[in-house]
Design a protein around this motif. Structure first.
Motif, PDB file in Angstrom:
ATOM      1  N   LEU A 140     -44.381  17.943 -29.003  1.00  0.00           N
ATOM      2  CA  LEU A 140     -43.943  16.647 -29.539  1.00  0.00           C
ATOM      3  C   LEU A 140     -42.707  16.828 -30.410  1.00  0.00           C
ATOM      4  CD1 LEU A 140     -47.480  15.258 -30.373  1.00  0.00           C
ATOM      5  CD2 LEU A 140     -45.951  14.429 -28.570  1.00  0.00           C
ATOM      6  N   THR A 141     -41.606  17.176 -29.786  1.00  0.00           N
ATOM      7  CA  THR A 141     -40.344  17.374 -30.502  1.00  0.00           C
ATOM      8  C   THR A 141     -39.556  16.065 -30.537  1.00  0.00           C
ATOM      9  OG1 THR A 141     -39.317  18.084 -28.439  1.00  0.00           O
ATOM     10  CG2 THR A 141     -40.220  19.807 -29.872  1.00  0.00           C
ATOM     11  N   PRO A 142     -38.621  15.925 -31.491  1.00  0.00           N
ATOM     12  CA  PRO A 142     -37.845  14.686 -31.594  1.00  0.00           C
ATOM     13  C   PRO A 142     -37.143  14.326 -30.286  1.00  0.00           C
ATOM     14  CG  PRO A 142     -37.521  16.042 -33.537  1.00  0.00           C
ATOM     15  CD  PRO A 142     -38.294  16.864 -32.574  1.00  0.00           C
ATOM     16  N   TRP A 143     -37.273  13.058 -29.915  1.00  0.00           N
ATOM     17  CA  TRP A 143     -36.646  12.465 -28.738  1.00  0.00           C
ATOM     18  C   TRP A 143     -37.240  12.990 -27.429  1.00  0.00           C
ATOM     19  CZ3 TRP A 143     -30.637  11.804 -29.598  1.00  0.00           C
ATOM     20  CH2 TRP A 143     -30.421  11.119 -30.804  1.00  0.00           C
ATOM     21  N   SER A 144     -38.394  13.659 -27.486  1.00  0.00           N
ATOM     22  CA  SER A 144     -38.943  14.277 -26.283  1.00  0.00           C
ATOM     23  C   SER A 144     -39.728  13.325 -25.414  1.00  0.00           C
ATOM     24  CB  SER A 144     -39.846  15.453 -26.670  1.00  0.00           C
ATOM     25  OG  SER A 144     -40.973  14.996 -27.425  1.00  0.00           O
ATOM     26  N   CYS A 145     -40.264  12.224 -25.984  1.00  0.00           N
ATOM     27  CA  CYS A 145     -41.137  11.368 -25.196  1.00  0.00           C
ATOM     28  C   CYS A 145     -41.137   9.951 -25.744  1.00  0.00           C
ATOM     29  CB  CYS A 145     -42.568  11.913 -25.183  1.00  0.00           C
ATOM     30  SG  CYS A 145     -43.373  11.925 -26.804  1.00  0.00           S
ATOM     31  N   THR A 146     -41.693   9.055 -24.951  1.00  0.00           N
ATOM     32  CA  THR A 146     -41.806   7.649 -25.334  1.00  0.00           C
ATOM     33  C   THR A 146     -43.231   7.352 -25.815  1.00  0.00           C
ATOM     34  OG1 THR A 146     -42.479   6.935 -23.124  1.00  0.00           O
ATOM     35  CG2 THR A 146     -40.091   7.052 -23.577  1.00  0.00           C
ATOM     36  N   VAL A 147     -43.406   6.152 -26.333  1.00  0.00           N
ATOM     37  CA  VAL A 147     -44.719   5.732 -26.814  1.00  0.00           C
ATOM     38  C   VAL A 147     -45.768   5.853 -25.709  1.00  0.00           C
ATOM     39  CG1 VAL A 147     -46.078   3.772 -27.642  1.00  0.00           C
ATOM     40  CG2 VAL A 147     -43.795   4.183 -28.573  1.00  0.00           C
ATOM     41  N   ASP A 148     -45.476   5.280 -24.550  1.00  0.00           N
ATOM     42  CA  ASP A 148     -46.440   5.292 -23.454  1.00  0.00           C
ATOM     43  C   ASP A 148     -46.808   6.707 -23.035  1.00  0.00           C
ATOM     44  OD1 ASP A 148     -46.546   2.560 -23.433  1.00  0.00           O
ATOM     45  OD2 ASP A 148     -45.268   2.299 -21.664  1.00  0.00           O
ATOM     46  N   GLU A 149     -45.822   7.600 -23.015  1.00  0.00           N
ATOM     47  CA  GLU A 149     -46.086   8.973 -22.577  1.00  0.00           C
ATOM     48  C   GLU A 149     -46.995   9.707 -23.553  1.00  0.00           C
ATOM     49  OE1 GLU A 149     -41.950   9.664 -20.077  1.00  0.00           O
ATOM     50  OE2 GLU A 149     -42.018  10.101 -22.233  1.00  0.00           O
ATOM     51  N   ALA A 150     -46.751   9.537 -24.845  1.00  0.00           N
ATOM     52  CA  ALA A 150     -47.609  10.181 -25.834  1.00  0.00           C
ATOM     53  C   ALA A 150     -49.020   9.607 -25.790  1.00  0.00           C
ATOM     54  CB  ALA A 150     -47.010  10.012 -27.231  1.00  0.00           C
ATOM     55  N   ALA A 151     -49.113   8.275 -25.627  1.00  0.00           N
ATOM     56  CA  ALA A 151     -50.431   7.633 -25.591  1.00  0.00           C
ATOM     57  C   ALA A 151     -51.237   8.107 -24.386  1.00  0.00           C
ATOM     58  CB  ALA A 151     -50.266   6.122 -25.560  1.00  0.00           C
ATOM     59  N   ARG A 152     -50.593   8.292 -23.241  1.00  0.00           N
ATOM     60  CA  ARG A 152     -51.305   8.760 -22.050  1.00  0.00           C
ATOM     61  C   ARG A 152     -51.693  10.237 -22.168  1.00  0.00           C
ATOM     62  NH1 ARG A 152     -47.331   5.685 -19.231  1.00  0.00           N
ATOM     63  NH2 ARG A 152     -46.162   7.601 -18.796  1.00  0.00           N
ATOM     64  N   ALA A 153     -50.784  11.043 -22.711  1.00  0.00           N
ATOM     65  CA  ALA A 153     -51.030  12.480 -22.779  1.00  0.00           C
ATOM     66  C   ALA A 153     -52.157  12.829 -23.738  1.00  0.00           C
ATOM     67  CB  ALA A 153     -49.752  13.210 -23.193  1.00  0.00           C
ATOM     68  N   PHE A 154     -52.284  12.035 -24.810  1.00  0.00           N
ATOM     69  CA  PHE A 154     -53.281  12.359 -25.830  1.00  0.00           C
ATOM     70  C   PHE A 154     -54.237  11.189 -26.049  1.00  0.00           C
ATOM     71  CE2 PHE A 154     -49.400  14.807 -26.876  1.00  0.00           C
ATOM     72  CZ  PHE A 154     -49.906  16.077 -26.656  1.00  0.00           C
ATOM     73  N   ALA A 155     -54.682  10.613 -24.952  1.00  0.00           N
ATOM     74  CA  ALA A 155     -55.636   9.509 -25.039  1.00  0.00           C
ATOM     75  C   ALA A 155     -56.985  10.020 -25.566  1.00  0.00           C
ATOM     76  CB  ALA A 155     -55.803   8.877 -23.665  1.00  0.00           C
ATOM     77  N   PRO A 156     -57.700   9.152 -26.306  1.00  0.00           N
ATOM     78  CA  PRO A 156     -57.305   7.795 -26.698  1.00  0.00           C
ATOM     79  C   PRO A 156     -56.411   7.809 -27.944  1.00  0.00           C
ATOM     80  CG  PRO A 156     -59.505   8.266 -27.507  1.00  0.00           C
ATOM     81  CD  PRO A 156     -59.079   9.471 -26.723  1.00  0.00           C
ATOM     82  N   ALA A 157     -55.342   7.035 -27.918  1.00  0.00           N
ATOM     83  CA  ALA A 157     -54.434   6.925 -29.057  1.00  0.00           C
ATOM     84  C   ALA A 157     -54.567   5.542 -29.673  1.00  0.00           C
ATOM     85  CB  ALA A 157     -52.992   7.154 -28.602  1.00  0.00           C
ATOM     86  N   ARG A 158     -54.450   5.481 -30.981  1.00  0.00           N
ATOM     87  CA  ARG A 158     -54.590   4.204 -31.685  1.00  0.00           C
ATOM     88  C   ARG A 158     -53.225   3.774 -32.222  1.00  0.00           C
ATOM     89  NH1 ARG A 158     -55.850   3.074 -37.055  1.00  0.00           N
ATOM     90  NH2 ARG A 158     -56.348   5.270 -37.440  1.00  0.00           N
ATOM     91  N   PRO A 159     -52.787   2.550 -31.919  1.00  0.00           N
ATOM     92  CA  PRO A 159     -51.494   2.096 -32.430  1.00  0.00           C
ATOM     93  C   PRO A 159     -51.529   1.860 -33.931  1.00  0.00           C
ATOM     94  CG  PRO A 159     -52.597   0.312 -31.290  1.00  0.00           C
ATOM     95  CD  PRO A 159     -53.435   1.537 -31.057  1.00  0.00           C
ATOM     96  N   LEU A 160     -50.404   2.097 -34.578  1.00  0.00           N
ATOM     97  CA  LEU A 160     -50.238   1.865 -36.004  1.00  0.00           C
ATOM     98  C   LEU A 160     -49.081   0.909 -36.218  1.00  0.00           C
ATOM     99  CD1 LEU A 160     -50.454   5.561 -37.271  1.00  0.00           C
ATOM    100  CD2 LEU A 160     -52.285   3.857 -37.300  1.00  0.00           C
ATOM    101  N   GLU A 161     -49.158   0.124 -37.254  1.00  0.00           N
ATOM    102  CA  GLU A 161     -48.060  -0.782 -37.575  1.00  0.00           C
ATOM    103  C   GLU A 161     -46.834   0.022 -37.985  1.00  0.00           C
ATOM    104  OE1 GLU A 161     -47.063  -4.601 -40.506  1.00  0.00           O
ATOM    105  OE2 GLU A 161     -49.072  -3.719 -40.436  1.00  0.00           O
ATOM    106  N   GLY A 162     -45.679  -0.355 -37.461  1.00  0.00           N
ATOM    107  CA  GLY A 162     -44.449   0.343 -37.789  1.00  0.00           C
ATOM    108  C   GLY A 162     -44.032   0.124 -39.229  1.00  0.00           C
ATOM    109  N   THR A 163     -43.297   1.081 -39.787  1.00  0.00           N
ATOM    110  CA  THR A 163     -42.841   0.976 -41.168  1.00  0.00           C
ATOM    111  C   THR A 163     -41.606   0.102 -41.312  1.00  0.00           C
ATOM    112  OG1 THR A 163     -41.564   3.014 -40.879  1.00  0.00           O
ATOM    113  CG2 THR A 163     -43.809   3.232 -41.734  1.00  0.00           C
ATOM    114  N   ALA A 164     -41.004  -0.290 -40.209  1.00  0.00           N
ATOM    115  CA  ALA A 164     -39.805  -1.135 -40.237  1.00  0.00           C
ATOM    116  C   ALA A 164     -39.629  -1.723 -38.846  1.00  0.00           C
ATOM    117  CB  ALA A 164     -38.576  -0.312 -40.631  1.00  0.00           C
ATOM    118  N   PRO A 165     -38.793  -2.761 -38.700  1.00  0.00           N
ATOM    119  CA  PRO A 165     -38.531  -3.316 -37.371  1.00  0.00           C
ATOM    120  C   PRO A 165     -38.043  -2.226 -36.411  1.00  0.00           C
ATOM    121  CG  PRO A 165     -37.626  -4.740 -39.070  1.00  0.00           C
ATOM    122  CD  PRO A 165     -38.090  -3.493 -39.773  1.00  0.00           C
TER     123      PRO A 165
END
Length: 204
Positions: A140-165
């Motif tokens: 999980l290095t910077p710019w290595s993956c998207t939200v969907d990819e991380a969520a699928r690879a390490f399911a189950p993943a729980r969404p968190l509210e972002g700290t900014a827009p």
């Protein structure tokens, strides 16, 4: 001789796809300025260019005379490279995607509800591009993956509210290089991974 408009302001140049990429980078600069600087140079832009692009984008979004966000994206980025439909709950939404030269394997995706409201806007993997191999927290290095990819690879993943827009978070469990499972909090900007916080080993 350039004729000045009645307001006395100088004519404004068009806001281009290059400018929009600078907007994406501006939101990522707080996390990894060195990566952003390299990308900015690739675009042939200065730090001042990036700040100005972001200022203009925010002004367009907030202007009372501005067109809706969905129309604004099409105006700036042109016709989408691909258009489709996606069902979310009981609604069938439009899905638009554009290429992003800075990240050839990614696409900028906008999800538009039937009433024209933009529901989501972020970077996703291009359909023909191979997804990264995500097996451990070290992957999980910077710019290595998207939200969907991380969520699928390490399911189950729980969404968190972002700290900014434009920011989004996930929490999940993932093994480290020694196979020890750990709690992980991952933060994304415009859908692209920026940083992770790896916690203590998970007790079985």
């Amino acid at each position: 001789m350039v004729r000045m408009p009645p307001s006395g302001k100088r004519p404004t140049t068009p806001f281009t796809p290059r400018d929009f990429q600078l907007v994406l980078l501006r939101r990522m600069a707080d996390h990894h300025p060195e990566l952003v600087e390299d990308a900015r140079r690739e675009l042939g832009a200065s730090a001042a260019d990036m700040r100005e692009a972001n200022r203009r984008w925010q002004a367009m979004l907030r202007s009372p005379r501005s067109r809706p966000a969905a129309s604004l994206y099409r105006s700036v980025l042109g016709p989408p490279e691909s258009e489709g439909k996606r069902t979310i709950g009981d609604l069938e939404c439009a899905v638009w995607q554009w290429p992003v030269p800075l990240w050839p394997d990614l696409r900028f995706e906008v999800l538009v509800a039937p009433d024209g409201v933009v529901w989501n806007e972020w970077l996703v993997r291009a359909p023909e591009a191979a997804a990264p191999a995500l097996r451990t927290v070290e992957d999980l290095t910077p710019w290595s993956c998207t939200v969907d990819e991380a969520a699928r690879a390490f399911a189950p993943a729980r969404p968190l509210e972002g700290t900014a827009p434009t920011r989004f978070g996930l929490t999940f469990r993932a093994p480290d290089a020694q196979g020890v499972r750990r709690e992980v909090v991952a933060e994304f900007t415009w859908g692209l991974l920026q940083r992770t916080a790896v916690g203590e080993p998970v007790r079985q």
